[in-house]
Scaffold this motif. Structure first.
Motif, short mmCIF file in Angstrom:
data_model
loop_
_atom_site.label_atom_id
_atom_site.label_comp_id
_atom_site.label_asym_id
_atom_site.label_seq_id
_atom_site.Cartn_x
_atom_site.Cartn_y
_atom_site.Cartn_z
N TRP A 279 0.83 -1.20 0.00
CA TRP A 279 0.00 0.00 0.00
C TRP A 279 0.87 1.25 0.00
O TRP A 279 1.97 1.26 0.55
N LYS B 201 -3.80 3.78 -1.04
CA LYS B 201 -3.83 3.10 -2.33
C LYS B 201 -3.20 1.71 -2.20
O LYS B 201 -2.03 1.58 -1.86
N ASP C 71 1.19 8.38 -5.53
CA ASP C 71 -0.18 7.87 -5.55
C ASP C 71 -0.28 6.36 -5.79
O ASP C 71 -1.40 5.82 -5.87
N GLU D 170 0.38 4.79 -8.48
CA GLU D 170 0.01 4.50 -9.87
C GLU D 170 1.27 4.28 -10.73
O GLU D 170 2.38 4.26 -10.24
#
Length: 540
Positions: A217, A227, A260, A262
C-alpha cells in the motif's frame, strides 16, 4: 566369542532390532574397492561456479566498484557477509552470539545498520563500520533500520505489542539520540492492518505491507491517500524519493509512483532455473539491482537455496543477464549494495569470490558422526534407530558391544559375528536417522575396523530408494578391503560409492540409511568384524 584381550565384564551382547531391508541382499555390481588411505583434498561446503558463472563474474570486474552485504544462515544461524560489488574479496562480516540481519549501507558506504537478535532478548538496531569494526548497539527494541535525512537519522520498526505482528515506524536522531513516532499517527484510521511501513524523508508517504487486505500500500499520514498498489510484498522506497518498488509476485519486481501508487512498471521478470525472486534492492543511483533468487520449486525464506544476483538497471529495465554472486546451498538473502563514485577503489582487499574454495565464507562443516558406540545400549549419534537384517536360520548375526574405543578415547566399539550361508546371503547392521540427512558439505566417510573378515561393504541409501526394496534406485555400495586383526582407519570417498542402478546417482543431500554389510560373492561367508566411529567428514 569375545575380542582378544578384552575381559568378559567389558562386553555386552546386543541383539539389535530385526527389520526387513531387502535392498541389502541384491547383487552388487562394479563396486569400488577402498583400502586404508590418506585424507582427500576435495573442496567441501559451498558450491563451485559453472564456467558460464565464472565468465560472468570475470566480465563484471571493472564495470562496478563498491560493496555488497547480505545475510546467510550457512553456519547454522544468520550472520552478515560482504564482498566487493564485482564479487571479489568475499568474507564473513559478523560473528555475533545471535542472528545479525537486515544490513543497510550509509550513503557514503562507510557504515552499516543491522538488526541483532539474541535469544531471550528483544531485537536491537546496531551500527558498525562497513569493514565489520566498531560494532555497537544503537536502539533497543527495534529492527529493520534504514538511513534517513542524509544519514542524520534512522528509520526503524517497533512492535507496540510484542505478542502481535503490527509494527510502528519510528525515527532515531543520530545527533540528539531522541526517538519519535512517524507512522501510523494516533487518531487516523487506515483500511489496511499495517505490519510495517517505510517512509520517504519528508514523511509525506509510506510504503506499507498488510495481510488484511493483503498487499503493498501507499499511505499518507493524514489518511487521504490509501492506495493498494498490488498483492505483493517487500515494498521499498528509492533514494531519490520518487518511487516505491517491491515484489509483485514471485519472479516479478515492479516500480510505482510514490505519490499515488500509480504507473506500475515491471522492471524485472525472470523464468527458468533461478526464477523465484525476492529481496530486491535498488542502488542509490538506480543503476543496479541486487536481489535473491532460488529454484522455482522452492519458496521458504529461511530454508530455500536463495542466492544473490546482480544486474544493471537501465531506465528501469534489466535487459542483461544477472550475475550470480553467492555459491552456497543454504539461504543467502536480503542483500544491499553501495556503488562507489567513479575513480574509487574496491573497499575490500582482493580475494576470491563466494565459492566453495573460499574458506572465509564457506568453511568446511563439522564432521558428522553416524555411530560411535559411546556406551552400552547407546543410540546412533546421528539419531534415529539401528538394527540387524536378516535374522533367519543360516543367515544372520549377533553384535557385541566392547568397551574399547578404536581411537583410544572413552566409549567402546561394536563387534559383529555373522554367517551368510543361506538366503538371502547377506547381512547388515543398519543405521536409519529417521529423516533425510544432508552430507552435501562432506566428501567421504571415515570408519575404523578390525577382525577376521578381510573386507566389508558400506551401503548408503538416499531419499529415492524404495522402502520395500523392490528397486535398486537410490542405493550405492563401497567395498572396504585390507581389514586385519589390528585397528585400521579407512577413508571412503563419496566418489567411490557405486550406484546399483545403471546410470544412477546418489543424492548426498538426502541420505537416510547407512549400513555395514556382508554380501555373498563380495565379502567372506562368515567371520567377525569390529567397527567404530563412522563419520562423514569434509575435505581438508
Amino acid at each position: 566369542m569375545r575380542a582378544p584381550g578384552v575381559p568378559a565384564s567389558s562386553e555386552s551382547r546386543w541383539k539389535g532390532r530385526a527389520q526387513v531391508h531387502g535392498w541389502y541382499w541384491r547383487a552388487v555390481v562394479g563396486l569400488c574397492v577402498v583400502v586404508c588411505v590418506g585424507s582427500l583434498g576435495a573442496e567441501a561446503s559451498g558450491v563451485s561456479a559453472s564456467d558460464i558463472e565464472r565468465q560472468a563474474l570475470t566480465a563484471l570486474a571493472g564495470r562496478i566498484v563498491g560493496q555488497v552485504v547480505w545475510e546467510s544462515n550457512r553456519d547454522g544461524h544468520w550472520q552478515l557477509y560482504t564482498m566487493n560489488a564485482d564479487g571479489t574479496g568475499a568474507r564473513r562480516l559478523t560473528f555475533g552470539l545471535g542472528s545479525d540481519t537486515q544490513a543497510r549501507f550509509s550513503a557514503d558506504g562507510t557504515r552499516l545498520l543491522f538488526t541483532r537478535s539474541i535469544p531471550g532478548q528483544p531485537s536491537a538496531v546496531w551500527i558498525m563500520s562497513s569493514d565489520g569494526s566498531g560494532a555497537r548497539k544503537l536502539i533497543d527494541n527495534a529492527a529493520g533500520a534504514r538511513w534517513r535525512r542524509a544519514d542524520q537519522a534512522i528509520q526503524f520498526q517497533r512492535k507496540p505489542n510484542p505478542g502481535q505482528n503490527t509494527r510502528q515506524t519510528w525515527e532515531y536522531d543520530l545527533t540528539t539520540g531522541e526517538e519519535r513516532l512517524l507512522f501510523p499517527p494516533d487518531g487516523v484510521e487506515f483500511e489496511p492492518e499495517i505490519w510495517g511501513a517505510i517512509g520517504n524523508d519528508d514523511g509525506s508517504r509510506f510504503v506499507a505491507w498488510s495481510p488484511r487486505p493483503r498487499g503493498t500500500w501507499v499511505l499518507s499520514p493524514d489518511g487521504r491517500v490509501q492506495k493498494r498498489v498490488h498483492a505483493g510484498c517487500e515494498g521499498q522506497v528509492t533514494a531519490d524519493q520518487r518511487y516505491g518498488y517491491g515484489v509483485h509476485e514471485s519472479g516479478r519486481f515492479v516500480r510505482f509512483d510514490l505519490a499515488d501508487g500509480e504507473d506500475i512498471v515491471t522492471f524485472k521478470e525472470r523464468t527458468g532455473a533461478w526464477s523465484h525472486t525476492y529481496f530486491p534492492r535498488v542502488s542509490r543511483d538506480c543503476e543496479w539491482l541486487i536481489y535473491g533468487a532460488c529454484p522455482p520449486d522452492q519458496h521458504d525464506h529461511d530454508t530455500s537455496d536463495y542466492e544473490v544476483f546482480l544486474v544493471p538497471l537501465k531506465d528501469w529495465t534489466t535487459p542483461d543477464e544477472p550475475v550470480r554472486l553467492t555459491f552456497n546451498t543454504r539461504t543467502d538473502r536480503w542483500p544491499d549494495i553501495f556503488v562507489a563514485p567513479a575513480g574509487a577503489r574496491d573497499p575490500l582487499p582482493d580475494g576470491p569470490c563466494d565459492v566453495a574454495g573460499n574458506r572465509l565464507t564457506n568453511p568446511p562443516p563439522a564432521p558428522l558422526t553416524v555411530f560411535s558406540f559411546a556406551s552400552d545400549q547407546a543410540e546412533p549419534d546421528w539419531g534415529g534407530d539401528w538394527g540387524l537384517w536378516p535374522q533367519v536360520e543360516g543367515c544372520g548375526g549377533e553384535t557385541t558391544w566392547v568397551a574399547e574405543d578404536a581411537e583410544g578415547g572413552p566409549g567402546g566399539s561394536m563387534r559383529i559375528d555373522y554367517a551368510i550361508a543361506a538366503d538371502p546371503r547377506s547381512f547388515s547392521m543398519w543405521f536409519a536417522p529417521g529423516r533425510n540427512v544432508s552430507l552435501s558439505g562432506h566428501d567421504r566417510f571415515v570408519i575404523w575396523a578390525r577382525g577376521t573378515a578381510p573386507s566389508f561393504t558400506l551401503v548408503v541409501k538416499d531419499h529415492n530408494s524404495d522402502p520395500e526394496g523392490e528397486t535398486e534406485a537410490g542405493i550405492a555400495d563401497c567395498v572396504v578391503t585390507g581389514v586385519t586383526e589390528e585397528w585400521r582407519r579407512f577413508e571412503l570417498p563419496f566418489a567411490g560409492f557405486h550406484p546399483r542402478e545403471r546410470d544412477g546417482r546418489i543424492d548426498w543431500g538426502a541420505i537416510n540409511h547407512v549400513g555395514v554389510a556382508m554380501i555373498d560373492g563380495v565379502n567372506a561367508p562368515s567371520g567377525s568384524l569390529q567397527v567404530d566411529n563412522l563419520r562423514a567428514v569434509p575435505g581438508e
